[in-house]
Design an enzyme around this catalytic site. Structure first.
Site, PDB file in Angstrom:
ATOM      1  CE  LYS A  54     -61.635  69.978  63.399  1.00  0.00           C
ATOM      2  NZ  LYS A  54     -62.532  69.591  64.827  1.00  0.00           N
ATOM      3  CE  LYS A 102     -66.230  80.839  60.786  1.00  0.00           C
ATOM      4  NZ  LYS A 102     -67.299  79.527  60.625  1.00  0.00           N
ATOM      5  CE  LYS A 123     -58.156  80.527  71.775  1.00  0.00           C
ATOM      6  NZ  LYS A 123     -58.657  81.475  72.538  1.00  0.00           N
TER       7      LYS A 123
END
Ligand code: TRP
Length: 345
Positions: A121, A204, A207
């Site tokens: 991140k 996967k 969003k």
């Protein structure tokens, strides 16, 4: 604990799910929520919406507020029973932030910097501008867990490292200051209910998908669901067979079918022998609509009465606080904070 890490019946479990968009998606639903719903039958279950974690990356306040309510509605609509389980919003229980500070102070900087999710991140944000909150994310998560002294923490694979850190911090604290926290087990659901992106079936469902058609949201209309499934990427050939390696698209469709109907993949392969991809897609759209349509509609009903929903969450937070406050008090005493005396008149 049993072999899968599943705690004994009656034991306590706790989990949270960070909604990354304005709705949970099918992957959240079959990968986590369905499992939580089963969990609450057997365990003393605590489920919460980690809104404090939601501000570790840049966010929009109005959107966060709305999304928090939406997620609560979708949890309940999906089967979390607020009478049976303790369902609450993280920021309603101040003990989470309070214990997180204590745990932050026993975590090494290097240890925090080595967490995979932080590395991913912060790389996305740019390491210079990534917040210190993002670095502290795992300590907040450890606090979420340890406050409730759970036996097990049902999480997906991607959160296993965070539960591992939680265990280390619990042991470290107990060792330094005396027995305080139960050391919890990660409780990885045994079913391979992993759902992939419809447009890119090697990643996967999430969003951050490159195309909005890659994921099915819990608030999609029947029409949107059918359209997305119809345009799902399939593979060369015509055979309907589960083969993740060579047929990731068709395999994903079979996984979804199996997850929402309970039929096994071999059963489905037999059922669709000699049939075409198109057949499978038409039927799949139908079973997905049947599974999540009612969840969507129930969530909308709940959201039509936000005061009632907020009242349910307030009740959950009060129940959660009873447990959290006791653990925090013990931790505060152990660490050497002077207890605040009752003020005299
Ligand atoms: N990090 C989890 C996620 O991204 C959410 C979460 C926060 C959580 N605190 C937790 C999960 C405690 C389990 C237990 O989905």
């Amino acid at each position: 604990m049993t072999e899968t890490g599943a705690p004994q019946t009656g034991a306590r479990v706790l989990s949270g799910m960070q909604p990354s968009g304005d709705s949970l998606h099918l992957g959240n639903y079959v990968g986590a929520l369905v499992n939580w719903v089963k969990t609450q039958q057997q365990y003393d279950a605590f489920f919460f919406i980690p809104d404090l974690h939601g501000i570790t990356v840049p966010h929009d306040p109005a959107f966060l507020r709305e999304r928090t309510r939406n997620t609560a509605a979708q949890f309940i609509a999906g089967g979390i029973d607020p009478e049976r389980s303790t369902l609450f919003v993280q920021s309603h229980v101040p003990e989470h932030a309070q214990l997180a500070w204590v745990l932050t102070c026993i975590t090494g900087l290097g240890e925090a910097q080595r967490m995979t999710q932080f590395k991913d991140k912060s790389a996305k944000e740019g390491t210079e501008s990534a917040s210190v909150g993002l670095l502290s994310y795992p300590m907040l998560m450890a606090a979420d867990i340890l406050l409730y002294q759970p036996h097990g923490v049902p999480v997906g694979d991607d959160q296993k490292q965070h539960v591992e850190l939680t265990r280390n911090l619990a042991q470290r604290f107990n060792h330094r200051f005396g027995e305080t926290f139960r050391v919890p087990e990660p409780f990885i659901p045994p079913v391979g209910a992993r759902i992939y992106d419809l447009q890119d079936p090697t990643t996967k469902m999430s969003k951050s998908a490159s195309s909005p058609n890659g994921l099915i949201n819990l608030n999609d209309t029947d029409k949107q669901i059918a359209k997305k499934i119809k345009s799902a990427v399939t593979d060369d050939g015509t055979e309907i067979r589960f083969d993740r390696e060579n047929k990731p698209g068709v395999s994903n469709l079979l996984s979804i079918y199996s997850a929402v109907t309970g039929k096994t993949v071999p059963e489905l392969e037999a059922e669709y022998e000699g049939k075409m991809y198109g057949h499978l897609k038409v039927d799949l759209a139908e079973v997905v609509v049947a599974a999540i349509g009612p969840v969507r509609d129930r969530a909308a009903e709940l959201l039509a009465d936000p005061a009632e929903l907020d009242a349910l969450l307030a009740k959950g937070a009060a129940k959660a606080r009873e447990v959290a406050a006791e653990t925090l008090q013990t931790a505060y005493e152990k660490v050497g904070f002077l207890p605040a005396a009752a003020p005299t008149a």
